[in-house]
Design an enzyme around this catalytic site. Sequence first.
Site, short mmCIF file in Angstrom:
data_model
loop_
_atom_site.label_atom_id
_atom_site.label_comp_id
_atom_site.label_asym_id
_atom_site.label_seq_id
_atom_site.Cartn_x
_atom_site.Cartn_y
_atom_site.Cartn_z
N ASP A 189 0.87 -1.17 0.00
CA ASP A 189 0.00 0.00 0.00
C ASP A 189 0.92 1.24 0.00
O ASP A 189 1.41 1.65 -1.05
CB ASP A 189 -0.92 -0.09 1.22
CG ASP A 189 -1.97 1.02 1.25
OD1 ASP A 189 -2.23 1.61 0.20
OD2 ASP A 189 -2.53 1.28 2.33
N ASP B 43 -7.55 -8.71 5.71
CA ASP B 43 -8.62 -8.54 6.70
C ASP B 43 -9.11 -7.10 6.79
O ASP B 43 -8.43 -6.15 6.38
CB ASP B 43 -8.10 -8.94 8.08
CG ASP B 43 -7.13 -7.89 8.63
OD1 ASP B 43 -6.10 -7.62 7.98
OD2 ASP B 43 -7.42 -7.30 9.70
N PHE C 36 -10.24 -0.40 -0.40
CA PHE C 36 -9.90 -1.28 0.71
C PHE C 36 -10.42 -2.68 0.40
O PHE C 36 -11.61 -2.89 0.20
CB PHE C 36 -10.48 -0.77 2.03
CG PHE C 36 -9.82 -1.44 3.19
CD1 PHE C 36 -8.62 -0.95 3.70
CD2 PHE C 36 -10.35 -2.59 3.74
CE1 PHE C 36 -7.96 -1.59 4.74
CE2 PHE C 36 -9.70 -3.24 4.79
CZ PHE C 36 -8.51 -2.74 5.29
N LYS D 222 -1.31 -1.60 -4.63
CA LYS D 222 -2.35 -0.58 -4.75
C LYS D 222 -1.78 0.63 -5.47
O LYS D 222 -0.83 1.25 -4.99
CB LYS D 222 -2.82 -0.17 -3.35
CG LYS D 222 -4.30 -0.34 -3.15
CD LYS D 222 -4.75 0.27 -1.85
CE LYS D 222 -5.29 -0.79 -0.92
NZ LYS D 222 -5.88 -0.19 0.30
N ARG E 267 -10.58 -12.83 6.37
CA ARG E 267 -9.36 -13.40 5.78
C ARG E 267 -9.64 -14.69 5.03
O ARG E 267 -8.91 -15.08 4.13
CB ARG E 267 -8.33 -13.73 6.88
CG ARG E 267 -7.73 -12.51 7.56
CD ARG E 267 -6.52 -12.94 8.37
NE ARG E 267 -6.16 -11.96 9.40
CZ ARG E 267 -5.39 -10.89 9.18
NH1 ARG E 267 -4.91 -10.67 7.98
NH2 ARG E 267 -5.11 -10.07 10.16
P1 IMP Z 1 1.75 -0.41 3.89
O1 IMP Z 1 2.76 -0.44 4.99
O2 IMP Z 1 1.01 0.88 3.80
O3 IMP Z 1 2.29 -0.85 2.55
O4 IMP Z 1 0.60 -1.40 4.30
C1 IMP Z 1 0.77 -2.72 4.24
C2 IMP Z 1 -0.17 -3.41 5.21
O5 IMP Z 1 -1.40 -2.69 5.42
C3 IMP Z 1 -0.53 -4.72 4.59
O6 IMP Z 1 0.34 -5.75 5.02
C4 IMP Z 1 -1.95 -4.92 5.10
O7 IMP Z 1 -1.91 -5.59 6.34
C5 IMP Z 1 -2.51 -3.54 5.34
N1 IMP Z 1 -3.38 -3.10 4.23
C6 IMP Z 1 -3.16 -2.10 3.36
N2 IMP Z 1 -4.17 -1.97 2.49
C7 IMP Z 1 -5.06 -2.93 2.81
C8 IMP Z 1 -6.34 -3.33 2.25
O8 IMP Z 1 -6.87 -2.78 1.26
N3 IMP Z 1 -6.95 -4.36 2.88
C9 IMP Z 1 -6.43 -5.01 3.95
N4 IMP Z 1 -5.24 -4.69 4.48
C10 IMP Z 1 -4.57 -3.65 3.92
#
Ligand code: IMP
Length: 175
Positions: free
Chosen positions: A97, A153, A146, A125, A159
């Site tokens: 993300d 989850d 999302f 994303k 999940r």
């Molecule tokens: P980042 O550190 O922003 O890249 O986020 C990564 C973590 O956020 C992932 O391992 C997920 O656990 C959670 N996450 C981010 N976007 C989503 C989503 O759309 N659905 C569920 N979990 C998400």
Amino acid sequence: MQILLTEDELREGVHRMTSEIAEHYGNRPLTIVGILTGSVVLMADMIRLLEMPLRVGVLQARSYHGPTTTRGSLIINDDLMPDIEGREVLLLDDIFDTGHTLKEVETRIRRFHPADVRSSVLLYKEGRQEVKMIPDFIGFKIPNEFVVGYGLDYEDAYRNLPYLAALEEEDLKLE
Ligand code: IMP
Ligand code: MG
């Protein structure tokens, strides 16, 4: 909820990404490190498609959300990590993300002196990235919604869905 990727589409994407991984590593030994908890479904499906000598490890990364609304600090628990010194490591996560999680996990992993660290994610994303890092292997690029299912989850629910769904406004106020 709206289905974004069906079971068949997920299977096809996981096969495609796993073939790229298999091609990259050939028959060299590999250690896959899955990031808990979101990667468990992907990991179970992927490792059964790989034929090189394979080790599997896990670590946990979760963001701690304090009383503020700012992004929580990341807590990484590497107690369950196997010995990776001198080994080729492939990190596995459910979704990229902002990218902070994978980036910080990679930094942590390098302290154990692996020979090489690469990363793979089921989902990427689009338009959200805040770090200078792109996963080496990506299953699907998805719009900024999302999503849940196939390991992902919302407040620890969903999940187990075999497909990937985008949550809609009304789903976000889960009981
Ligand atoms: P980042 O550190 O922003 O890249 O986020 C990564 C973590 O956020 C992932 O391992 C997920 O656990 C959670 N996450 C981010 N976007 C989503 C989503 O759309 N659905 C569920 N979990 C998400
Ligand atoms: Mg996660």
